[in-house]
Design a protein around this motif. Structure first.
Motif, PDB file in Angstrom:
ATOM      1  N   UNK A  87       0.855  -1.180   0.000  1.00 30.89           N
ATOM      2  CA  UNK A  87       0.000   0.000   0.000  1.00 30.89           C
ATOM      3  C   UNK A  87       0.896   1.236   0.000  1.00 30.89           C
ATOM      4  N   UNK A  88       0.553   2.217  -0.813  1.00 32.19           N
ATOM      5  CA  UNK A  88       1.367   3.411  -0.947  1.00 32.19           C
ATOM      6  C   UNK A  88       0.794   4.545  -0.104  1.00 32.19           C
ATOM      7  N   UNK A  89       1.621   5.054   0.802  1.00 34.16           N
ATOM      8  CA  UNK A  89       1.176   6.076   1.734  1.00 34.16           C
ATOM      9  C   UNK A  89       2.263   7.142   1.888  1.00 34.16           C
ATOM     10  N   UNK A  90       2.073   8.023   2.863  1.00 37.35           N
ATOM     11  CA  UNK A  90       3.095   8.979   3.268  1.00 37.35           C
ATOM     12  C   UNK A  90       3.450   8.710   4.730  1.00 37.35           C
ATOM     13  N   UNK A  91       4.627   9.173   5.136  1.00 37.19           N
ATOM     14  CA  UNK A  91       5.069   8.836   6.487  1.00 37.19           C
ATOM     15  C   UNK A  91       4.145   9.406   7.551  1.00 37.19           C
ATOM     16  N   UNK A  92       3.491  10.492   7.229  1.00 40.95           N
ATOM     17  CA  UNK A  92       2.534  11.076   8.175  1.00 40.95           C
ATOM     18  C   UNK A  92       1.365  10.137   8.458  1.00 40.95           C
ATOM     19  N   UNK A  93       1.198   9.104   7.601  1.00 38.65           N
ATOM     20  CA  UNK A  93       0.126   8.124   7.803  1.00 38.65           C
ATOM     21  C   UNK A  93       0.511   7.023   8.792  1.00 38.65           C
ATOM     22  N   UNK A  94       1.739   7.052   9.307  1.00 35.40           N
ATOM     23  CA  UNK A  94       2.204   5.963  10.165  1.00 35.40           C
ATOM     24  C   UNK A  94       1.298   5.756  11.373  1.00 35.40           C
TER      25      UNK A  94
ATOM     26  N   UNK B 232       4.826  14.234  15.297  1.00 37.52           N
ATOM     27  CA  UNK B 232       4.387  12.859  15.052  1.00 37.52           C
ATOM     28  C   UNK B 232       4.569  12.010  16.303  1.00 37.52           C
ATOM     29  N   UNK B 233       5.668  12.205  17.014  1.00 39.95           N
ATOM     30  CA  UNK B 233       5.884  11.438  18.240  1.00 39.95           C
ATOM     31  C   UNK B 233       4.777  11.726  19.256  1.00 39.95           C
ATOM     32  N   UNK B 234       4.368  12.984  19.346  1.00 43.06           N
ATOM     33  CA  UNK B 234       3.287  13.339  20.280  1.00 43.06           C
ATOM     34  C   UNK B 234       1.960  12.741  19.830  1.00 43.06           C
ATOM     35  N   UNK B 235       1.728  12.716  18.514  1.00 42.41           N
ATOM     36  CA  UNK B 235       0.505  12.113  17.982  1.00 42.41           C
ATOM     37  C   UNK B 235       0.440  10.633  18.334  1.00 42.41           C
ATOM     38  N   UNK B 236       1.577   9.953  18.196  1.00 43.01           N
ATOM     39  CA  UNK B 236       1.627   8.514  18.509  1.00 43.01           C
ATOM     40  C   UNK B 236       1.386   8.271  19.994  1.00 43.01           C
ATOM     41  N   UNK B 237       1.981   9.097  20.837  1.00 44.03           N
ATOM     42  CA  UNK B 237       1.775   8.946  22.283  1.00 44.03           C
ATOM     43  C   UNK B 237       0.311   9.175  22.649  1.00 44.03           C
ATOM     44  N   UNK B 238      -0.298  10.188  22.006  1.00 44.34           N
ATOM     45  CA  UNK B 238      -1.708  10.491  22.294  1.00 44.34           C
ATOM     46  C   UNK B 238      -2.619   9.344  21.881  1.00 44.34           C
ATOM     47  N   UNK B 239      -2.192   8.593  20.884  1.00 39.79           N
ATOM     48  CA  UNK B 239      -2.996   7.456  20.427  1.00 39.79           C
ATOM     49  C   UNK B 239      -2.872   6.256  21.369  1.00 39.79           C
ATOM     50  N   UNK B 240      -1.837   6.282  22.212  1.00 36.74           N
ATOM     51  CA  UNK B 240      -1.616   5.157  23.119  1.00 36.74           C
ATOM     52  C   UNK B 240      -0.471   4.262  22.695  1.00 36.74           C
ATOM     53  N   UNK B 241       0.337   4.724  21.745  1.00 36.40           N
ATOM     54  CA  UNK B 241       1.542   3.987  21.350  1.00 36.40           C
ATOM     55  C   UNK B 241       2.636   4.293  22.370  1.00 36.40           C
TER      56      UNK B 241
END
Length: 350
Positions: free
Chosen positions: A40-47, A197-206
C-alpha cells in the motif's frame, strides 16, 4: 538465498536521494504486509494509522557526531579525516586526558606516523600509528574537544550521496530524539519522525522505548564473499536499559507488538534477546548478522528505509519479510519512483 548475487538489483541513479524532504513526514511510505506481501502506498505522516494502541515503538537514540574533518599537513597537503570510534576516544580522554581513536584518512599518499594535521588554529591531531588501512590519531585542542569538533567537523554523509555536507545536514542527518553521542552514520529510518508525530503517537496510546546502537562506518562496508554466510559483520556498541527491557518484555507478555524503528533497533533487540524472546538489559559490542533463515525472537514489525544492493541491511529485511517479497516490493518502489537510501523514503513492514 545465500548467494551475494541474490541481493543484487538495478537502481536508476536519479532515485538515490541526495537531499532530505523539506518536511520529514512528507516522505513516502510503502506499507508491506509481512504475512501476505500486499503493498500500500502512503506517506510517512500516515504511520499513526498503521500503529495500534498498545504497540511499543522502539527507537535508537544515538546521536551522529560531525565526524568528518578537513585538515592540512605542515606541507600544505590536504587530509580528510573520519573519526571511527567516538566512544573509544572519549574513554581515552577519561584515562589519559587526550582524545585518541581509530580513524580513516584520505590524502594524496599514505600519511606517516608522527605527522601533525591541523584543522584550525586551536585544533589539530598527530598520527600515532597505521595498521591495515586504519590510522590512530591523537587529537590536541584548546578547551573542550566536543566544542572544537562541532566547530570544525562536518556530518559524515554516506558515500553514495556524492556531495559535501552542509550546515543543514547537522540538523537533517540527525533524529529528533538523538541524545547519546557516538554514531558516525545516522539510524536513517528515524529521520522521518518529527516531534509532532511522536506526540501524535503517544496520544494514540503507542508506547515508546529507547535503546542505543552507535552506528559505525562499517554499515557501508560491502560484502566481499560470494556466500553471505561467510561474511564477518562489523561490531557496534549497544546499550539497553533496564527500563527498556522491562517495557519490551511487558509488551511481549501482553501480546502487544514490538515495532522497531530501523535495522539498528532490530539488530539490538534481537542481539540482546534470549531464545525465548526475553530482552536483557546491558551494554557491549553487537555483532549480530541477520539474513534469511534467521528466526526473529523479539521484533514484530519494523520501520525501515530502502537499502543498497548486496548490503547486510537488505539481507536483514529479506529475513524478516522474505527475500522474494522484499524484491517484489523494491521493484514496485522503483517503478513508482520512490527515493532510496539514507535521505530517501521509508517502508513499514508489519
Amino acid at each position: 538465498m545465500y548467494q551475494l548475487s541474490d541481493y543484487r538489483f538495478d537502481l536508476p541513479d536519479e532515485l538515490i536521494a541526495r537531499h532530505p524532504e523539506k518536511n520529514r513526514t512528507d516522505s513516502r511510505l510503502l506499507h508491506l504486509e509481512r504475512t501476505t506481501g500486499a503493498r500500500h502506498h502512503r506517506h510517512f505522516s500516515d504511520l499513526s494509522g498503521l500503529l495500534n494502541k498498545g504497540d511499543l515503538l522502539v527507537v535508537n537514540n544515538t546521536s551522529v557526531i560531525p565526524a568528518r574533518l578537513i585538515g592540512h599537513k605542515e606541507s600544505g597537503g590536504k587530509v580528510e579525516v573520519l573519526i571511527l570510534d567516538y566512544r573509544e576516544g572519549m574513554a581515552a580522554m577519561d584515562r589519559e586526558g587526550t582524545f585518541s581513536c581509530r580513524c580513516l584518512l584520505k590524502a594524496s599518499k599514505r600519511v606517516k606516523p608522527d605527522t601533525p594535521i591541523r584543522f584550525g588554529e586551536h585544533f589539530s591531531a598527530v598520527v600515532e600509528s597505521f595498521d591495515q588501512g586504519i590510522y590512530r590519531l591523537r587529537f590536541e585542542c584548546d578547551g573542550d574537544f566536543d566544542r572544537q569538533l562541532e566547530a570544525h567537523g562536518n556530518m559524515p554523509l554516506p558515500p553514495y550521496i556524492k556531495r559535501d555536507a552542509d550546515a543543514f545536514d547537522k540538523k537533517t542527518y540527525q533524529t529528533v530524539y538523538a541524545k547519546n553521542r557516538g554514531a558516525v552514520a545516522a539510524p536513517t529510518a528515524g529521520l522521518h519522525f518529527t516531534d509532532e508525530l511522536m506526540e501524535t503517537l503517544k496520544a494514540k496510546g503507542v508506547d515508546i522505548a529507547e535503546l542505543t546502537l552507535h552506528v559505525g562506518y562499517g554499515t557501508f562496508e560491502p560484502v566481499r564473499v560470494d556466500d553471505i554466510r561467510d561474511h564477518a559483520i562489523h561490531t557496534e556498541w549497544y546499550e539497553v536499559s533496564e527500563e527498556t527491557a522491562h517495557a519490551v518484555n511487558t509488551a511481549k507478555a501482553q501480546g502487544r507488538r514490538v515495532v522497531a524503528v530501523g535495522t539498528t533497533s532490530v539488530r539490538t533487540l534481537e542481539f540482546a534477546s534470549k531464545e525465548d524472546g526475553t530482552l536483557t538489559s546491558g551494554a557491549g559490542p553487537c555483532d549480530i548478522f541477520i539474513y534469511p533463515g534467521y528466526r526473529f525472537k523479539c521484533v514484530d514489525a519494523m520501520v525501515t528505509n530502502f537499502h543498497t544492493p548486496e548490503s547486510t541491511l537488505l539481507m536483514l529485511v529479506s529475513a524478516f519479510a522474505g527475500r522474494d517479497t522484499i524484491f517484489t516490493a523494491y521493484e514496485e518502489a522503483v517503478s513508482q519512483k520512490y527515493r532510496f537510501f539514507s535521505y530517501g523514503d521509508a517502508m513499514f513492514i508489519g
